[in-house]
Write an enzyme that holds these catalytic residues in place. Structure first.
Site, PDB file in Angstrom:
ATOM      1  N   LYS A   1       0.841  -1.199   0.000  1.00  0.00           N
ATOM      2  CA  LYS A   1       0.000   0.000   0.000  1.00  0.00           C
ATOM      3  C   LYS A   1       0.879   1.253   0.000  1.00  0.00           C
ATOM      4  O   LYS A   1       2.081   1.170   0.283  1.00  0.00           O
ATOM      5  CB  LYS A   1      -0.918  -0.027   1.219  1.00  0.00           C
ATOM      6  CG  LYS A   1      -0.185   0.024   2.545  1.00  0.00           C
ATOM      7  CD  LYS A   1      -1.136  -0.309   3.690  1.00  0.00           C
ATOM      8  CE  LYS A   1      -0.415  -0.240   5.025  1.00  0.00           C
ATOM      9  NZ  LYS A   1      -1.255  -0.765   6.113  1.00  0.00           N
TER      10      LYS A   1
ATOM     11  N   TYR B   1      17.137  29.502   9.980  1.00  0.00           N
ATOM     12  CA  TYR B   1      15.938  30.188  10.473  1.00  0.00           C
ATOM     13  C   TYR B   1      15.805  30.010  11.969  1.00  0.00           C
ATOM     14  O   TYR B   1      15.987  28.907  12.493  1.00  0.00           O
ATOM     15  CB  TYR B   1      14.682  29.612   9.800  1.00  0.00           C
ATOM     16  CG  TYR B   1      14.539  29.969   8.345  1.00  0.00           C
ATOM     17  CD1 TYR B   1      14.435  31.296   7.926  1.00  0.00           C
ATOM     18  CD2 TYR B   1      14.489  28.964   7.388  1.00  0.00           C
ATOM     19  CE1 TYR B   1      14.285  31.602   6.586  1.00  0.00           C
ATOM     20  CE2 TYR B   1      14.326  29.266   6.040  1.00  0.00           C
ATOM     21  CZ  TYR B   1      14.232  30.592   5.645  1.00  0.00           C
ATOM     22  OH  TYR B   1      14.083  30.892   4.333  1.00  0.00           O
TER      23      TYR B   1
HETATM   24  C1  LIG Z   1      -0.524  -1.855   6.620  1.00  0.00           C
HETATM   25  C2  LIG Z   1      -1.146  -3.110   7.080  1.00  0.00           C
HETATM   26  C3  LIG Z   1      -0.356  -4.232   7.375  1.00  0.00           C
HETATM   27  C4  LIG Z   1       1.150  -4.186   7.357  1.00  0.00           C
HETATM   28  O1  LIG Z   1       1.599  -3.598   8.549  1.00  0.00           O
HETATM   29  P1  LIG Z   1       3.165  -3.454   8.865  1.00  0.00           P
HETATM   30  O2  LIG Z   1       3.198  -2.923  10.237  1.00  0.00           O
HETATM   31  O3  LIG Z   1       3.688  -2.457   7.870  1.00  0.00           O
HETATM   32  O4  LIG Z   1       3.758  -4.784   8.690  1.00  0.00           O
HETATM   33  C5  LIG Z   1      -1.007  -5.404   7.726  1.00  0.00           C
HETATM   34  N1  LIG Z   1      -2.356  -5.469   7.791  1.00  0.00           N
HETATM   35  C6  LIG Z   1      -3.140  -4.407   7.530  1.00  0.00           C
HETATM   36  C7  LIG Z   1      -4.616  -4.550   7.637  1.00  0.00           C
HETATM   37  C8  LIG Z   1      -2.573  -3.200   7.177  1.00  0.00           C
HETATM   38  O5  LIG Z   1      -3.357  -2.150   6.918  1.00  0.00           O
END
Ligand SMILES: *Cc1c(COP(=O)(O)O)cnc(C)c1O
Length: 379
Positions: free
Chosen positions: A44, A272
């Protein structure tokens, strides 16, 4: 390519590099942690900022790809991936089911509306769905009380093929752990058939015995693990454990170069707000990387950085296009010197993204996802 230096102007020296060897290594680590499980490579957010297309080849030995944006699912099918793709949040509106039918996407079902939409959906090929239990995180999923009737409704639909069972842990990376959610999952799913998926990276690394099929764990059959952050070489439970502790390798390097040098006298300030004051004569380097590249603006004085592969620190506030770094003790550093903001230097020294994130009050996930569109990538 002609091999000639282009006549046009060169870009800024900033560059993000994706290490496909590290992705392969990290996926192999998941296999070692869960030898009997199928592995979803969670890609994702454009593979946590690494780029789906750039990572695909290194991750294609995974058993499936999990994500939540339908456009990303289309991109993976466009790479000719014929295996499983799971939509972690399911569909967002009824017409998304048409894409699921057309591209054979498996999808999570976490609310009653999604079942209503399926019941009204016309499809020739029934869908594989992952019914999600809210085992305590209170984000997505059916409560334990509502879970069975949701399962029964799905099971009666001609639009539905196999039903798998899923939940997500809120505290796999921390002291509360997963036992309470595992117990809720077991109670709610005890006599239901279907494959199970529970673990994210933290659960996979820290609690494999609790949440995976194994000796003494007979009722909890975890058939799929969902691995995200660990694939990219960041420790889900930093600072308790580091990526090196878990034998994970960084999959992303954000690097740039020094474009300016200043010699400071005691009392001189930098940047800054004058948040850094020199207490001795010192040289500082000005680096072509700022918050408009995705570097965290809240990174304070002292945030680690590598110059020519050697650790030093940020001095002064992060600005839009530049940061300033301490060159004390690095007489050889000057205009053009390599600066690694996180990842692996050309001298092979590593600055874990998790350390930079912790200094800036965030997590590695956020930094990797936030590398800006103006930063060129290579792999
Ligand atoms: C993003 C996600 C994962 C992966 O999580 P990590 O901590 O990056 O391993 C697993 N299950 C769901 C439902 C997620 O949204």
């Amino acid at each position: 390519m002609t091999g000639l230096t282009p006549a046009c102007s060169m870009p800024r020296p900033i560059l993000a590099t994706v290490h496909t060897d590290a992705l392969r290594h990290n996926l192999q680590r998941a296999r070692e942690c869960a030898p009997d499980a199928l592995v979803w490579a969670v890609v994702k957010a454009n593979a946590y900022g690494h780029g789906i297309e750039r990572c695909f080849d290194a991750l294609r030995s995974a058993d499936g790809f999990a994500l939540l944006d339908l456009a990303e699912a289309e991109r993976i099918r466009a790479l000719d991936w014929r295996g499983p793709i799971l939509l972690l949040e399911g569909v967002f509106e009824p017409r998304d089911l048409e894409l699921c039918s057309r591209l054979h996407l498996w999808h999570t079902v976490h609310c009653t509306e999604q079942i209503d939409w399926l019941a009204a959906h016309k499809t020739l090929a029934p869908h594989r769905v992952f019914l999600k239990l809210n085992s305590g995180m209170n984000r997505l999923g059916f409560t334990p009380n509502a879970f069975r009737s949701a399962w029964a409704r799905l099971n009666a639909l001609p639009q539905v093929d196999e039903i798998s069972l899923m939940t997500h842990f809120s505290d796999a990376d921390g002291p509360r752990g997963i036992a309470h959610q595992v117990a809720a999952f077991e109670a709610a799913t005890a006599d239901l058939p279907g494959e199970r998926t529970l673990c994210n990276s933290a659960a996979l690394l820290r609690h494999p015995g609790e949440a995976l099929r194994g000796e003494g764990v007979s009722t909890l059959a975890a058939d799929w693990v969902r691995e995200g952050i660990a694939l990219y070489g960041s420790a889900p439970d930093f600072p308790a454990r580091s990526a090196a502790d878990w034998n994970l390798q960084p999959a992303m390097t954000l690097a740039s170069r020094i474009i300016g040098v200043q010699s400071l006298q005691p009392g001189d300030t930098v940047g800054y707000g004058s948040t850094f004051t020199a207490d001795k004569a010192m040289r500082i380097g000005v680096v072509a990387c700022g918050y408009a590249d995705g570097y965290p603006r809240h990174a304070p004085n002292g945030t680690p950085v590598l110059v020519n592969g050697v650790r030093t620190r940020l001095v002064g506030r992060v600005s839009m296009d530049m940061v300033t770094v301490d060159l004390s003790g690095q007489d050889g550093a000057g205009i053009g010197s390599e600066v690694v903001l996180w990842g692996r230097s050309s001298a092979a020294t590593v600055l874990p993204v998790d350390e930079v994130a912790a200094a800036a009050g965030t997590i590695g996930y956020e930094l990797m996802c936030a590398v800006a569109a103006r930063v060129p990538f290579s792999s």
